[in-house]
Motif scaffolding. Structure first.
Motif, PDB file in Angstrom:
ATOM      1  N   ARG A   1     -24.900   1.788   4.317  1.00 50.13           N
ATOM      2  CA  ARG A   1     -25.244   0.398   4.007  1.00 50.13           C
ATOM      3  C   ARG A   1     -24.084  -0.480   4.539  1.00 50.13           C
ATOM      4  NH1 ARG A   1     -26.923  -1.778  -1.761  1.00 50.13           N
ATOM      5  NH2 ARG A   1     -28.473   0.152  -1.678  1.00 50.13           N
ATOM      6  N   TRP A   2     -22.988  -0.070   4.263  1.00 48.63           N
ATOM      7  CA  TRP A   2     -21.765  -0.833   4.470  1.00 48.63           C
ATOM      8  C   TRP A   2     -21.695  -1.323   6.072  1.00 48.63           C
ATOM      9  CZ3 TRP A   2     -17.480  -0.400   7.542  1.00 48.63           C
ATOM     10  CH2 TRP A   2     -16.437  -1.363   7.566  1.00 48.63           C
ATOM     11  N   VAL A   3     -22.012   0.066   6.897  1.00 44.69           N
ATOM     12  CA  VAL A   3     -21.996   0.201   8.163  1.00 44.69           C
ATOM     13  C   VAL A   3     -22.781  -0.751   8.761  1.00 44.69           C
ATOM     14  CG1 VAL A   3     -22.215   1.550  10.338  1.00 44.69           C
ATOM     15  CG2 VAL A   3     -20.640   2.421   8.233  1.00 44.69           C
ATOM     16  N   PHE A   4     -24.222  -0.648   8.334  1.00 43.84           N
ATOM     17  CA  PHE A   4     -25.257  -1.212   8.899  1.00 43.84           C
ATOM     18  C   PHE A   4     -25.160  -2.971   8.598  1.00 43.84           C
ATOM     19  CE2 PHE A   4     -30.244  -0.717   9.399  1.00 43.84           C
ATOM     20  CZ  PHE A   4     -30.135  -1.176  10.607  1.00 43.84           C
ATOM     21  N   ARG A   5     -24.574  -3.185   7.396  1.00 43.61           N
ATOM     22  CA  ARG A   5     -24.455  -4.551   7.137  1.00 43.61           C
ATOM     23  C   ARG A   5     -23.420  -5.414   8.002  1.00 43.61           C
ATOM     24  NH1 ARG A   5     -21.522  -8.139   3.409  1.00 43.61           N
ATOM     25  NH2 ARG A   5     -23.020  -9.780   2.953  1.00 43.61           N
ATOM     26  N   HIS A   6     -22.440  -4.667   8.318  1.00 45.32           N
ATOM     27  CA  HIS A   6     -21.361  -4.892   8.894  1.00 45.32           C
ATOM     28  C   HIS A   6     -21.742  -5.271  10.636  1.00 45.32           C
ATOM     29  CE1 HIS A   6     -17.315  -5.574  10.807  1.00 45.32           C
ATOM     30  NE2 HIS A   6     -17.551  -4.598  11.820  1.00 45.32           N
ATOM     31  N   VAL A   7     -22.568  -4.389  10.876  1.00 39.15           N
ATOM     32  CA  VAL A   7     -23.053  -4.483  12.469  1.00 39.15           C
ATOM     33  C   VAL A   7     -24.004  -5.667  12.248  1.00 39.15           C
ATOM     34  CG1 VAL A   7     -24.856  -3.460  13.948  1.00 39.15           C
ATOM     35  CG2 VAL A   7     -23.070  -1.989  13.120  1.00 39.15           C
ATOM     36  N   MET A   8     -25.042  -5.719  11.241  1.00 36.69           N
ATOM     37  CA  MET A   8     -26.037  -6.857  11.376  1.00 36.69           C
ATOM     38  C   MET A   8     -25.325  -8.493  11.217  1.00 36.69           C
ATOM     39  SD  MET A   8     -29.398  -5.619   9.076  1.00 36.69           S
ATOM     40  CE  MET A   8     -28.269  -5.188   7.836  1.00 36.69           C
ATOM     41  N   LEU A   9     -24.114  -8.342  10.482  1.00 34.31           N
ATOM     42  CA  LEU A   9     -23.611  -9.371  10.202  1.00 34.31           C
ATOM     43  C   LEU A   9     -22.846  -9.912  11.730  1.00 34.31           C
ATOM     44  CD1 LEU A   9     -21.509  -9.047   6.865  1.00 34.31           C
ATOM     45  CD2 LEU A   9     -23.286 -10.888   7.480  1.00 34.31           C
ATOM     46  N   ASN A  10     -22.585  -9.000  12.688  1.00 41.64           N
ATOM     47  CA  ASN A  10     -21.853  -9.299  13.808  1.00 41.64           C
ATOM     48  C   ASN A  10     -22.694  -9.249  14.943  1.00 41.64           C
ATOM     49  OD1 ASN A  10     -18.638  -9.493  13.173  1.00 41.64           O
ATOM     50  ND2 ASN A  10     -19.528  -7.896  11.675  1.00 41.64           N
ATOM     51  N   LEU A  11     -23.999  -9.058  14.777  1.00 40.67           N
ATOM     52  CA  LEU A  11     -24.901  -9.358  15.738  1.00 40.67           C
ATOM     53  C   LEU A  11     -24.944 -10.620  16.248  1.00 40.67           C
ATOM     54  CD1 LEU A  11     -27.760  -6.965  14.441  1.00 40.67           C
ATOM     55  CD2 LEU A  11     -26.358  -6.608  16.684  1.00 40.67           C
ATOM     56  N   ASP A  12     -25.467 -11.036  17.451  1.00 43.66           N
ATOM     57  CA  ASP A  12     -25.872 -12.403  17.938  1.00 43.66           C
ATOM     58  C   ASP A  12     -27.078 -12.976  17.182  1.00 43.66           C
ATOM     59  OD1 ASP A  12     -23.680 -13.638  19.986  1.00 43.66           O
ATOM     60  OD2 ASP A  12     -23.907 -11.236  20.003  1.00 43.66           O
ATOM     61  N   GLY A  13     -28.171 -11.820  17.144  1.00 43.03           N
ATOM     62  CA  GLY A  13     -29.116 -12.185  16.334  1.00 43.03           C
ATOM     63  C   GLY A  13     -30.054 -10.957  15.890  1.00 43.03           C
ATOM     64  N   LEU A  14     -30.830 -10.858  14.801  1.00 46.64           N
ATOM     65  CA  LEU A  14     -31.645  -9.979  14.412  1.00 46.64           C
ATOM     66  C   LEU A  14     -33.020 -10.242  14.375  1.00 46.64           C
ATOM     67  CD1 LEU A  14     -31.881  -6.952  13.276  1.00 46.64           C
ATOM     68  CD2 LEU A  14     -31.151  -7.844  10.815  1.00 46.64           C
ATOM     69  N   PHE A  15     -33.975  -9.647  15.026  1.00 49.82           N
ATOM     70  CA  PHE A  15     -35.116  -9.884  14.976  1.00 49.82           C
ATOM     71  C   PHE A  15     -36.144  -8.970  14.312  1.00 49.82           C
ATOM     72  CE2 PHE A  15     -33.496 -11.266  19.300  1.00 49.82           C
ATOM     73  CZ  PHE A  15     -33.613 -12.840  18.938  1.00 49.82           C
ATOM     74  N   VAL A  16     -36.878  -9.752  13.339  1.00 56.71           N
ATOM     75  CA  VAL A  16     -37.705  -8.459  12.350  1.00 56.71           C
ATOM     76  C   VAL A  16     -38.911  -9.036  12.598  1.00 56.71           C
ATOM     77  CG1 VAL A  16     -35.896  -7.934  10.742  1.00 56.71           C
ATOM     78  CG2 VAL A  16     -37.204 -10.048  10.240  1.00 56.71           C
ATOM     79  N   GLU A  17     -40.084  -8.078  12.079  1.00 57.87           N
ATOM     80  CA  GLU A  17     -41.489  -8.363  12.519  1.00 57.87           C
ATOM     81  C   GLU A  17     -41.888  -9.167  11.400  1.00 57.87           C
ATOM     82  OE1 GLU A  17     -44.756  -5.580  14.464  1.00 57.87           O
ATOM     83  OE2 GLU A  17     -43.606  -4.812  12.674  1.00 57.87           O
ATOM     84  N   SER A  18     -41.738  -9.241  10.364  1.00 54.15           N
ATOM     85  CA  SER A  18     -42.260 -10.088   9.382  1.00 54.15           C
ATOM     86  C   SER A  18     -41.435 -11.095   8.593  1.00 54.15           C
ATOM     87  CB  SER A  18     -43.085  -9.068   8.302  1.00 54.15           C
ATOM     88  OG  SER A  18     -41.911  -8.559   7.523  1.00 54.15           O
ATOM     89  N   ARG A  19     -42.136 -12.025   7.985  1.00 54.38           N
ATOM     90  CA  ARG A  19     -41.528 -13.043   7.120  1.00 54.38           C
ATOM     91  C   ARG A  19     -40.905 -12.474   5.857  1.00 54.38           C
ATOM     92  NH1 ARG A  19     -46.301 -15.828   8.702  1.00 54.38           N
ATOM     93  NH2 ARG A  19     -47.078 -15.631   6.558  1.00 54.38           N
ATOM     94  N   LEU A  20     -41.620 -11.356   5.389  1.00 48.47           N
ATOM     95  CA  LEU A  20     -41.175 -10.722   4.342  1.00 48.47           C
ATOM     96  C   LEU A  20     -39.742 -10.218   4.485  1.00 48.47           C
ATOM     97  CD1 LEU A  20     -41.723  -9.551   1.663  1.00 48.47           C
ATOM     98  CD2 LEU A  20     -42.656  -7.497   2.762  1.00 48.47           C
ATOM     99  N   SER A  21     -39.375  -9.471   5.624  1.00 51.80           N
ATOM    100  CA  SER A  21     -38.251  -8.808   6.017  1.00 51.80           C
ATOM    101  C   SER A  21     -37.453  -9.742   6.292  1.00 51.80           C
ATOM    102  CB  SER A  21     -38.299  -7.865   7.273  1.00 51.80           C
ATOM    103  OG  SER A  21     -39.239  -6.661   6.820  1.00 51.80           O
ATOM    104  N   GLN A  22     -37.737 -10.767   6.943  1.00 47.19           N
ATOM    105  CA  GLN A  22     -36.751 -12.028   7.101  1.00 47.19           C
ATOM    106  C   GLN A  22     -36.055 -12.434   5.789  1.00 47.19           C
ATOM    107  OE1 GLN A  22     -37.364 -15.383   9.695  1.00 47.19           O
ATOM    108  NE2 GLN A  22     -37.857 -16.412   7.831  1.00 47.19           N
ATOM    109  N   ASP A  23     -37.105 -12.809   5.151  1.00 50.23           N
ATOM    110  CA  ASP A  23     -36.725 -13.325   3.667  1.00 50.23           C
ATOM    111  C   ASP A  23     -35.804 -12.588   2.782  1.00 50.23           C
ATOM    112  OD1 ASP A  23     -38.013 -15.760   4.530  1.00 50.23           O
ATOM    113  OD2 ASP A  23     -40.038 -15.184   3.146  1.00 50.23           O
ATOM    114  N   ASN A  24     -36.087 -11.140   2.924  1.00 47.28           N
ATOM    115  CA  ASN A  24     -35.382 -10.432   2.007  1.00 47.28           C
ATOM    116  C   ASN A  24     -33.967  -9.930   2.611  1.00 47.28           C
ATOM    117  OD1 ASN A  24     -37.450 -10.045   0.240  1.00 47.28           O
ATOM    118  ND2 ASN A  24     -38.370  -8.277   1.303  1.00 47.28           N
TER     119      ASN A  24
END
Length: 356
Positions: free
Chosen positions: A113-136
């Motif tokens: 989880r720490w690795v994944f969060r670090h990657v997500m925080l440093n991406l230029d953008g993360l595209f998810v499919e639903s508003r539910l995932s976005q809000d969470n």
């Protein structure tokens, strides 16, 4: 083909319409076959991972932007290494996830989880499919998480009124289209059909299409043999899906699959102009509004599924109203609208004559 593969192929086809404005260089990481519980660490997968990373390293120098599309496991493993390579090459890097990235993240152990969060925080953008995932996910990784809905290539709208399939007093024809596995609700559907055959006065029949996953084959063969009002029709080619769905009165999709995002079959039902009976599971209510363009039931409820089927069978006026609304709702998931918006979020505005 699974929904992610179909969506990515549509993305490529839609981008190709822009000619020289955006050029794609695709590295294919898709598995050759879908398995119910695939083994992650195998020699074949390690060889394929090495090949993907080698190709990515060689080609990234010519790219303006990198887009990594894949399963959650892929994004955490090979995708994270591709992200690192992109950052070393000083290239913008975006992830596109289909399904339930928020739930996957929450279920990871501490170190992944720490690795994944670090990657997500440093991406230029993360595209998810639903508003539910976005809000969470936004409380964890911020505003760079953006919801880009599922999509399909929609036909030109010639009429808001679907054909008259549901003559008063006629048989109700239902269709199920998905991978044949327990989590997609196929066994709940078969139980509901057997109940209807015993208690319902009029004829209700359902045709079932989709590849049968090996772990479900034996049970499915036994249950469909004992369900007189269900027929297995095999696997449809993607080009035949919409025209096949259009022959039915409604789609039945009682899924409780944990990885559900925006199921493509619900959009294909919209394209065909038929309503859906499905579940209020995860982000499905973003596509189907209960009583408007379909009916929603609780996941796992045979009784609610039986009642929903009885409702559209006894009220053919309601069935037609749901079908009309389903047809209109398809405009929200038109690839011709969604893909250009997605490109703009990656700062690739079409019409500039460049972008790779």
């Amino acid at each position: 083909m699974n929904g992610t593969s179909i969506s990515f192929r549509i993305f490529c086809d839609e981008v190709a319409r822009y000619g020289d404005d955006v050029a794609l260089d695709v590295i294919d990481s898709a598995p050759r076959e879908l398995k119910e519980r695939p083994k992650i660490v195998t020699m074949a997968n390690l060889r394929k991972a090495a090949k993907i990373l080698w190709q990515f390293s060689r080609r990234i120098g010519k790219a303006d932007v990198t887009l990594i599309v894949g399963s959650h496991q892929f994004l955490l493993s090979i995708g994270s290494l591709c992200f690192l390579i992109a950052k070393l090459a000083r290239k913008p890097c975006y992830f596109r996830s289909f399904g339930y990235l928020d739930r996957y993240y929450e279920n990871l152990s501490l170190v992944p989880r720490w690795v994944f969060r670090h990657v997500m925080l440093n991406l230029d953008g993360l595209f998810v499919e639903s508003r539910l995932s976005q809000d969470n996910l936004r409380p964890r990784v911020g505003e760079k998480v953006r919801a880009v809905p599922g999509y399909r290539l929609m036909p030109d709208a010639t009429s808001d009124a679907p054909g008259d399939r549901s003559a008063p007093g006629g048989d109700l024809r239902l269709v199920f289209l998905a991978h044949v596995r327990e989590e997609k609700g196929v066994f709940i559907l078969l139980e509901a059909l057997r109940t209807l055959a015993e208690t319902h006065g009029r004829s209700v029949h359902c045709d079932i299409y989709g590849p049968i996953l090996e772990g479900s084959r034996e049970r499915f063969d036994l249950e469909i043999e004992s369900t007189s009002n269900a027929t297995y029709g095999g696997v449809l080619q993607p080009t035949k899906v919409v025209e096949t769905l259009a022959q039915y009165d409604a789609l039945v999709f009682p899924t409780f699959y944990a990885g559900e995002g925006h199921p493509g079959v619900l959009m294909e039902a919209m394209m065909a102009g038929i309503p859906s009976i499905t579940t209020a599971h995860r982000s499905i209510p973003e596509l189907v509004e209960d009583g408007v363009n379909g009916l929603l039931i609780e996941p796992g409820s045979v009784a609610e599924l039986v009642e929903a089927i009885r409702t559209i069978d006894s009220d053919r006026k309601l069935l037609k109203e749901l079908a009309r609304a389903s047809r209109r709702a398809r405009n929200n998931y038109d690839a011709a609208k969604v893909v250009p918006h997605w490109l703009k979020l990656m700062q690739l505005s079409v019409g500039t004559g460049h972008g790779h």
